[in-house]
Design a protein around this motif. Structure first.
Motif, PDB file in Angstrom:
ATOM      1  N   GLU A   1       0.877  -1.338  -0.071  1.00 29.13           N
ATOM      2  CA  GLU A   1       0.258   0.150   0.110  1.00 29.13           C
ATOM      3  C   GLU A   1       1.072   1.115  -0.045  1.00 29.13           C
ATOM      4  O   GLU A   1       0.944   1.904   1.001  1.00 29.13           O
TER       5      GLU A   1
ATOM      6  N   LYS B   1      -1.423   5.994  -3.702  1.00 24.83           N
ATOM      7  CA  LYS B   1      -1.696   4.667  -2.694  1.00 24.83           C
ATOM      8  C   LYS B   1      -3.188   4.192  -3.297  1.00 24.83           C
ATOM      9  O   LYS B   1      -3.868   4.757  -3.848  1.00 24.83           O
TER      10      LYS B   1
ATOM     11  N   GLN C   1      -9.161  -1.940  -4.502  1.00 23.47           N
ATOM     12  CA  GLN C   1      -7.584  -1.783  -4.360  1.00 23.47           C
ATOM     13  C   GLN C   1      -6.936  -1.404  -5.788  1.00 23.47           C
ATOM     14  O   GLN C   1      -5.878  -1.705  -6.055  1.00 23.47           O
TER      15      GLN C   1
END
Length: 161
Positions: A20, A51, A57
């Motif tokens: 991350e 990020k 994600q």
């Protein structure tokens, strides 16, 4: 057939989400790797990838590239990282942006879509050295849609932990 399905299922289950962090990437490459008649195809590209988000994600990013033939591309993209081995990361991505044609590279419209993949080796310090291949296309927005495929060697430095 069962063996093939087992291998595929095992490989997919081993894909892990990467770290991350954000990345600043410097790339050098060649525009139009399949275009034989392209003048000055050398390209330099800079990207900043934020990020990853909590949603799927996905990591959003911004970039700019300039070719030796004076073609320019300013774009945004989303990318997702998958570890396929301990240090190997595969990052499929998609984006869009504004393309400024050059005399030798005319893609038929100002808006271009970018889809591709980055394959990189991630060192212990999280820096990545990789190769990238993309397809640029106007998606039929223009009267012509020649498209092109740039390829790059990239160095990504983690940023924003």
């Amino acid at each position: 057939m069962k063996l093939i399905l087992l291998v595929v299922a095992t490989s997919i289950s081993q894909l892990n989400y990467a770290n991350e962090t954000g990345f600043f990437t410097v790339s050098v490459g060649h525009a139009g790797v399949f275009d034989r008649d392209l003048d000055d195809p050398e390209v330099v590209k800079l990207e900043y990838r934020f990020k990853p988000t909590k949603f799927l994600q996905l990591a959003p990013g911004l970039g700019v590239s300039r070719a030796g033939n004076n073609a320019n591309f300013v774009f945004g993209f989303v990318e997702r990282d998958f570890y396929v081995k301990k240090h190997w990361v595969v990052s499929p991505n998609f984006g869009a942006g504004f393309f400024n044609d050059s005399e030798s590279l005319n893609l038929g419209y100002d808006i271009q879509f970018r889809s591709g993949v980055r394959i990189a080796y991630e060192f212990e310090n999280k820096m990545r050295l990789g190769v990238e291949l993309f397809h640029l296309s106007n998606g039929g927005l223009g009267d012509s849609n020649p498209g092109t495929e740039p390829a790059f060697l990239s160095l990504s430095v983690p940023f924003g932990n």
